[in-house]
Design a protein around this motif. Structure first.
Motif, PDB file in Angstrom:
ATOM      1  N   GLY A   9      18.709  78.051  19.724  1.00 45.95           N
ATOM      2  CA  GLY A   9      18.002  79.214  19.195  1.00 45.95           C
ATOM      3  C   GLY A   9      18.267  80.503  19.943  1.00 45.95           C
ATOM      4  N   ASP A  10      18.894  80.438  21.126  1.00 41.16           N
ATOM      5  CA  ASP A  10      19.221  81.664  21.866  1.00 41.16           C
ATOM      6  C   ASP A  10      20.256  82.472  21.077  1.00 41.16           C
ATOM      7  N   ILE A  11      20.023  83.790  20.971  1.00 37.57           N
ATOM      8  CA  ILE A  11      20.927  84.665  20.224  1.00 37.57           C
ATOM      9  C   ILE A  11      21.630  85.618  21.173  1.00 37.57           C
ATOM     10  N   GLY A  12      22.931  85.768  20.978  1.00 32.57           N
ATOM     11  CA  GLY A  12      23.723  86.684  21.791  1.00 32.57           C
ATOM     12  C   GLY A  12      24.759  87.386  20.938  1.00 32.57           C
ATOM     13  N   HIS A  13      25.648  88.127  21.609  1.00 30.26           N
ATOM     14  CA  HIS A  13      26.723  88.835  20.918  1.00 30.26           C
ATOM     15  C   HIS A  13      28.053  88.519  21.590  1.00 30.26           C
TER      16      HIS A  13
ATOM     17  N   ASP B 239      21.175  88.155  26.507  1.00 28.35           N
ATOM     18  CA  ASP B 239      20.270  88.988  27.313  1.00 28.35           C
ATOM     19  C   ASP B 239      20.981  89.530  28.550  1.00 28.35           C
ATOM     20  N   GLY B 240      22.195  90.029  28.353  1.00 27.91           N
ATOM     21  CA  GLY B 240      22.944  90.660  29.435  1.00 27.91           C
ATOM     22  C   GLY B 240      23.707  89.706  30.328  1.00 27.91           C
ATOM     23  N   ARG B 241      23.570  88.392  30.108  1.00 22.68           N
ATOM     24  CA  ARG B 241      24.267  87.400  30.934  1.00 22.68           C
ATOM     25  C   ARG B 241      25.476  86.865  30.184  1.00 22.68           C
ATOM     26  N   ALA B 242      26.645  86.965  30.806  1.00 19.84           N
ATOM     27  CA  ALA B 242      27.887  86.538  30.162  1.00 19.84           C
ATOM     28  C   ALA B 242      28.069  85.030  30.298  1.00 19.84           C
ATOM     29  N   VAL B 243      28.342  84.366  29.169  1.00 21.66           N
ATOM     30  CA  VAL B 243      28.556  82.920  29.142  1.00 21.66           C
ATOM     31  C   VAL B 243      29.889  82.653  28.456  1.00 21.66           C
ATOM     32  N   ALA B 244      30.775  81.905  29.118  1.00 23.86           N
ATOM     33  CA  ALA B 244      32.107  81.620  28.590  1.00 23.86           C
ATOM     34  C   ALA B 244      32.125  80.287  27.852  1.00 23.86           C
ATOM     35  N   TYR B 245      32.894  80.232  26.768  1.00 21.92           N
ATOM     36  CA  TYR B 245      33.054  79.017  25.973  1.00 21.92           C
ATOM     37  C   TYR B 245      34.536  78.706  25.810  1.00 21.92           C
ATOM     38  N   GLU B 246      34.894  77.455  26.049  1.00 24.59           N
ATOM     39  CA  GLU B 246      36.245  77.004  25.769  1.00 24.59           C
ATOM     40  C   GLU B 246      36.326  76.559  24.308  1.00 24.59           C
ATOM     41  N   PRO B 247      37.552  76.422  23.779  1.00 21.35           N
ATOM     42  CA  PRO B 247      37.690  76.100  22.349  1.00 21.35           C
ATOM     43  C   PRO B 247      36.896  74.892  21.892  1.00 21.35           C
ATOM     44  N   HIS B 248      36.865  73.816  22.709  1.00 27.09           N
ATOM     45  CA  HIS B 248      36.168  72.611  22.256  1.00 27.09           C
ATOM     46  C   HIS B 248      34.647  72.757  22.329  1.00 27.09           C
ATOM     47  N   GLU B 249      34.172  73.886  22.847  1.00 28.55           N
ATOM     48  CA  GLU B 249      32.721  74.111  22.931  1.00 28.55           C
ATOM     49  C   GLU B 249      32.209  75.033  21.832  1.00 28.55           C
ATOM     50  N   LEU B 250      33.118  75.535  20.981  1.00 30.13           N
ATOM     51  CA  LEU B 250      32.712  76.540  20.005  1.00 30.13           C
ATOM     52  C   LEU B 250      31.804  75.991  18.914  1.00 30.13           C
TER      53      LEU B 250
ATOM     54  N   VAL C 262      25.705  85.867  17.390  1.00 31.40           N
ATOM     55  CA  VAL C 262      25.860  84.416  17.339  1.00 31.40           C
ATOM     56  C   VAL C 262      24.627  83.730  17.919  1.00 31.40           C
ATOM     57  N   MET C 263      24.461  82.470  17.552  1.00 33.50           N
ATOM     58  CA  MET C 263      23.329  81.676  18.034  1.00 33.50           C
ATOM     59  C   MET C 263      23.828  80.380  18.658  1.00 33.50           C
ATOM     60  N   GLN C 264      23.223  80.023  19.781  1.00 36.58           N
ATOM     61  CA  GLN C 264      23.448  78.706  20.385  1.00 36.58           C
ATOM     62  C   GLN C 264      22.650  77.696  19.572  1.00 36.58           C
ATOM     63  N   ILE C 265      23.300  76.640  19.101  1.00 37.06           N
ATOM     64  CA  ILE C 265      22.610  75.706  18.205  1.00 37.06           C
ATOM     65  C   ILE C 265      22.307  74.358  18.847  1.00 37.06           C
ATOM     66  N   ARG C 266      22.664  74.194  20.123  1.00 39.14           N
ATOM     67  CA  ARG C 266      22.277  72.989  20.864  1.00 39.14           C
ATOM     68  C   ARG C 266      21.972  73.388  22.295  1.00 39.14           C
ATOM     69  N   ASN C 267      21.080  72.643  22.938  1.00 39.02           N
ATOM     70  CA  ASN C 267      20.802  72.906  24.350  1.00 39.02           C
ATOM     71  C   ASN C 267      22.048  72.616  25.180  1.00 39.02           C
ATOM     72  N   ASN C 268      22.417  73.560  26.037  1.00 43.90           N
ATOM     73  CA  ASN C 268      23.503  73.345  26.989  1.00 43.90           C
ATOM     74  C   ASN C 268      22.946  73.670  28.365  1.00 43.90           C
ATOM     75  N   TYR C 269      22.552  72.626  29.070  1.00 41.67           N
ATOM     76  CA  TYR C 269      21.864  72.820  30.341  1.00 41.67           C
ATOM     77  C   TYR C 269      22.807  73.353  31.420  1.00 41.67           C
ATOM     78  N   GLU C 270      24.078  73.005  31.320  1.00 39.69           N
ATOM     79  CA  GLU C 270      25.021  73.497  32.317  1.00 39.69           C
ATOM     80  C   GLU C 270      25.200  75.003  32.213  1.00 39.69           C
ATOM     81  N   LYS C 271      25.247  75.509  30.980  1.00 40.81           N
ATOM     82  CA  LYS C 271      25.404  76.953  30.786  1.00 40.81           C
ATOM     83  C   LYS C 271      24.061  77.695  30.811  1.00 40.81           C
ATOM     84  N   GLU C 272      22.974  76.930  30.801  1.00 37.28           N
ATOM     85  CA  GLU C 272      21.625  77.486  30.753  1.00 37.28           C
ATOM     86  C   GLU C 272      21.418  78.345  29.512  1.00 37.28           C
ATOM     87  N   VAL C 273      21.928  77.855  28.391  1.00 32.27           N
ATOM     88  CA  VAL C 273      21.636  78.453  27.093  1.00 32.27           C
ATOM     89  C   VAL C 273      21.082  77.346  26.206  1.00 32.27           C
TER      90      VAL C 273
END
Length: 733
Positions: free
Chosen positions: A619-623, A639-650, A605-616
């Motif tokens: 363009g950042d790609i993760g799994h 890159d080995g760092r776990a980031v949680a998303y709630e439904p409204h953030e998907l 998956v790819m982060q498609i907007r800057n999220n400064y709170e999550k520090e992602v």
């Protein structure tokens, strides 16, 4: 489904009532949705289509509309309007609760709760939530979670109902409530147009529709000013820093359906109030109109660069010829003449640009400059716009490299960037890689955080696509002629053996790529597979990713192979290809989630907007590491760092089996499959093709049409961006 013409229950009232069973298709840009509605006996499940972006599985709807017969999909109900109703049957309540609306309740927990409390379920949750502990699997912690989530839903229920009247979803309601709190409804009634700027997912047209329902007149000053701002923001999203006055008047007039005179009056008022900035420019009638912040960024960059260029550097004098010889010895290589000039220039100039294509030795220069600087006890800081680019920089120099955001110590809860003129970056030499990706806003903050004594080296490829964000920083700096620059042109022998490198330079010169030539094992690193038909191209693509490339080159599909397309839409766009590749590479198992694109554990998956709170960042790609179908939450590893998303953030995530060329900037992949056909004609430009080709390290396969390739090679014209930075640096403004 039976022919509705034979069913009076279906056809006569032109209305339906049922529970949303599933969402088959959703276009977030238009709001168009295809869903399955379970209407119960005797109607059963039917297909409904229309503007239903706000609905979710589990909701009970009353719809008005008409029946249509689609030539391919048969009978379907086109929705003209819809309202939500409280679910009353146990089955409907179970589906409603299991839709992910309430944190802590998923499908299985919903089934157990409804089994225990039946039709009284909603009353129990509302008035006696402690009784939920009687349900297997619900302990005190989950009871509190459900209680808190239900309470929060209560707080925003009025907001949700208010928004639903205007076709906005419960997901957006949560975002709006987070932004505006209890004042949400009053703020929206006061100025609904603020939604377009503050809430992702609500564009100007939807805000305008809300405003019309709330009684705002077409020529209301609030509406006209919001329309002008919308046009300028749209220009910024296309990369422009300003809009010529006449173009702004024309676009805003068309958008709002108002006269040019009305638009002109609004612009004049906004300029006089200081909300917009007009820059008088020769050749632009009416001047260049800027959003205030973009004007501040562009003029600020000039100020910061002049401050750097006028100050003496902190790097001590050194014998550069000797330093170069020592670096050659340590690295075990011999530098080319252009590389030597670049290395020495790095210590002679306060600000230096190093630009060149693949295989011209930029990485070697970076390594040498870092070695020489560290030997001279010069404090160095390395950074790049993206995490992947920073990681490559770190691997090349054996020194820590950061994203620019991390270099500037961005902390959202403390007001943004912690590094600035008041607290400059602690380094005598700052090196920034992949500068073609650096947009003007971020460049402003970066330059403002450099002390006057700091030396700055900007490294990039001037022939790649410009930044996704506004501005044309690298191009403007070079065009100004005021910043020292070195252009690397020599392709080194080892790189010249790669057809990827050779063909990238041929494309840049307007020449067609050379045909593949195999090595002693018959392998090449560049292939063109011609295919005119999109469905066949899709089949070839899947076979390449799943079988041919892994078998022949030993590359892993999920880790090493990246599919790239010029566009998101169409059969050969990233949206459709992601669905196909997800099914091929990561078939649906026990863990999957419909919301936000049917995410599954293991998805790329790819982060498609800057999220400064999550520090992602964009363009950042993760799994996807884990997901909870009951709560709708997912966890992504970046890159080995776990980031949680709630439904409204998907909606901040998209599948990334296939990505656009723009999203691939700053990254390199062992293997790239580039899809290129006439379907992409609007995007077929030389710099886009060049950027795509240079993303591949070991293997590039182009699947598509030779004529589309020729169109891209031959189209040197790129969309010019409205900027004035070069003129400012030359002292013309």
């Amino acid at each position: 489904m039976t022919d509705p013409g034979k069913s009076t229950a279906l056809f006569e009232p032109a209305g339906l009532k049922g529970q949303v069973q599933s969402i088959t298709f959703m276009d977030e840009d238009t709001g168009y949705v295809v869903a399955t509605l379970n209407c119960g006996p005797p109607v059963g499940a039917v297909t409904v289509v229309g503007n239903l972006l706000s609905v979710r599985p589990g909701e009970v709807l009353e719809m008005k509309g008409r029946w249509e017969r689609h030539p391919k999909y048969g009978w379907q109900f086109r929705v003209m309007s819809h309202t939500r109703v409280q679910p009353t049957t146990t089955k409907a309540i179970e589906r409603y609760l299991g839709s992910g609306l309430i944190k802590g309740i998923g499908p299985e927990i919903a089934r157990r709760i409804v089994k225990r409390f039946g039709k009284n379920t909603l009353d129990v949750i509302e008035n006696s939530p402690g009784k939920l502990a009687q349900v297997e699997g619900i302990g005190p912690k989950r009871v509190e979670m459900i209680k808190e989530a239900w309470g929060r839903q209560k707080e925003i229920r009025d907001l949700t109902l208010f928004l639903q009247e205007h076709g906005l979803s419960s997901t957006l309601a949560q975002k709006i409530f987070k932004a505006y709190g209890e004042a949400s409804i009053s703020l929206i009634r006061q100025n609904p147009f603020r939604l377009a700027g503050d809430i992702h997912g609500i564009g100007f047209k939807r805000a305008d529709a809300i405003a019309a329902k709330l009684g705002f007149e077409p020529d209301s000053p609030v509406r006209v000013e919001a329309g002008v701002i919308h046009v300028l923001q749209g220009m910024a999203e296309e990369g422009h820093l300003f809009c010529p006055y006449q173009e702004l008047v024309s676009k805003a007039s068309e958008l709002l359906g108002l006269s040019s005179q009305a638009i002109g009056h609004a612009i004049e008022a906004m300029v006089s109030q200081g909300r917009l900035v007009r820059e008088e420019v020769q050749g632009i009638s009416g001047g260049a109109i800027y959003l205030k912040r973009l004007h501040a960024y562009e003029t600020g960059i000039k100020k910061h660069l002049l401050r750097l260029l006028s100050a003496k550097g902190a790097i001590p004098p050194m014998d550069l010829a000797k330093a170069v010889r020592m670096a050659q010895k340590e690295m075990g290589i011999r530098f080319g003449p252009g590389q030597i000039r670049a290395i020495q220039a790095a210590f002679k100039h306060k600000v230096l640009i190093i630009t060149g294509g693949p295989g011209t030795g930029k990485t070697t220069i970076l390594n040498a400059v870092v070695r020489i600087a560290r030997r001279a006890r010069v404090k160095v800081a390395l950074a790049a716009p993206t995490g992947r680019a920073a990681k490559r920089m770190e691997e090349a120099t054996a020194m820590e490299a950061k994203t620019i955001h991390r270099l500037l110590e961005y902390q959202p809860h403390r007001g943004g960037f912690q590094r600035g003129e008041h607290a400059p970056i602690d380094a005598q030499l700052v090196i920034i890689d992949e500068v073609s990706m650096l947009d003007v806003p971020l460049a402003y903050y970066l330059l403002g955080a450099l002390s006057p004594e700091t030396n700055l080296i900007l490294v990039g490829d001037k022939d790649q696509l410009p930044s996704v964000g506004p501005g044309n920083l690298l191009g403007d700096l070079l065009a100004s002629g005021q910043i020292a620059s070195i252009t690397l042109q020599e392709i080194f022998r080892q790189a010249a053996q790669s057809l990827i490198v050779v063909n990238a330079h041929r494309i840049n010169r307007g020449q067609m790529p050379l045909a593949p030539r195999g090595d002693e094992e018959g392998l090449s690193d560049f292939y063109l597979i011609e295919q005119d038909q999109a469905p066949e191209a899709i089949k070839i693509l899947v076979e390449l990713v799943t079988k041919r490339i892994p078998a022949r080159f030993g590359l892993a599909p999920l880790e090493d192979i990246q599919v790239i397309s010029p566009m998101r839409k169409g059969l050969l766009g990233t949206t459709h290809m992601n669905q196909v590749l997800q099914d091929a590479l990561n078939p649906r198992g026990a863990k999957w989630l419909e919301e936000g694109g049917r995410f599954r554990v293991g998805d790329r998956v790819m982060q498609i907007r800057n999220n400064y709170e999550k520090e992602v960042f964009n363009g950042d790609i993760g799994h996807v590491k884990a997901l909870d179908p009951e709560s709708g939450e997912i966890v992504v590893l970046f890159d080995g760092r776990a980031v949680a998303y709630e439904p409204h953030e998907l909606d901040e995530l998209s599948l990334a089996y296939a990505i656009t060329v723009h999203k691939s900037q700053g990254s390199e992949y062992p293997a790239v499959i580039l899809v290129l056909t006439g379907e992409h004609y609007i995007m077929l430009q030389r710099n886009l093709l060049y950027t795509a080709v240079t993303r591949a390290k070991k293997l590039l396969v182009i699947v598509g049409q030779k004529r589309a390739l020729a169109m891209a090679v031959g189209n040197k014209r790129s969309w010019a961006r409205h900027t004035l930075l070069a003129q400012r640096l030359r002292g013309l403004l």
